[in-house]
Design a protein around this motif. Structure first.
Motif: not given
Length: 182
Positions: A66-77
């Motif tokens: 949805l976002t292409g953002s590694a930072r947001l992936v880390g946040f969700i993790a």
């Protein structure tokens, strides 16, 4: 008996893991799974563990898509893991004070409802709330599941029962993400 290093070892060959309350002389996992209550608890834990493992892979992948953002992936993790760490002392006390069966049903129903909403969610913040909610359910469910094992297995089979639960959980934690990624 002392070994050649001067340490005391215990002869485990004399330990009968079947316990006096069970007349099934076959040791191990198969004998445990012949008992309906243990089989139900084990299968519920297996499905629960599979769902938890898949969510821990699928939600970050969805966020990346949805976002292409590694930072947001880390946040969700982080949101999928942090509640278990923070809530463990509280959930341990809760599990000791309430009906564990009802607590497991409530936690599993909670997680199922939240996971069912995920495919219809497109925003990062709703996904973050769902991730945190799922993780809170995980933080409640896992201690309740593990605390139930001794009463279902009985003292004579506790080691085998806990081993079965942990081995199953470990295999699922490896296999479920691999299956989800395929």
């Amino acid at each position: 008996m002392p070994n050649n290093l001067g340490q005391t070892t215990h002869d485990v060959s004399a330990v009968n893991d079947s316990g006096p309350a069970h007349d099934d002389a076959r040791p191990g996992f198969v004998a445990l799974l012949r008992e309906p209550n243990m089989r139900r608890l084990w299968s519920a834990q297996a499905f629960s563990s599979a769902g938890e493992s898949l969510a821990q892979i699928a939600m970050p992948l969805l966020v990346y898509e949805l976002t292409g953002s590694a930072r947001l992936v880390g946040f969700i993790a982080l949101l999928l893991i942090l509640p278990r760490v923070l809530l463990s002392p509280v959930t341990g006390l809760l599990v000791d004070r309430v009906n564990r069966r009802r607590l497991m049903i409530l936690a599993d129903s909670w997680r199922l409802a939240l996971v069912a909403i995920v495919p219809f969610t497109t925003g990062i913040w709703p996904l973050a709330l769902l991730a945190a909610g799922i993780a809170i359910g995980n933080a409640v469910a896992r201690p309740a599941e593990l605390a139930t094992v001794p009463s279902v297995a009985g003292p004579g089979r506790l080691v085998s029962a806990l081993s079965l639960v942990q081995v199953t959980s470990g295999v699922i934690r490896i296999a479920a993400p691999a299956a989800g990624a395929a």
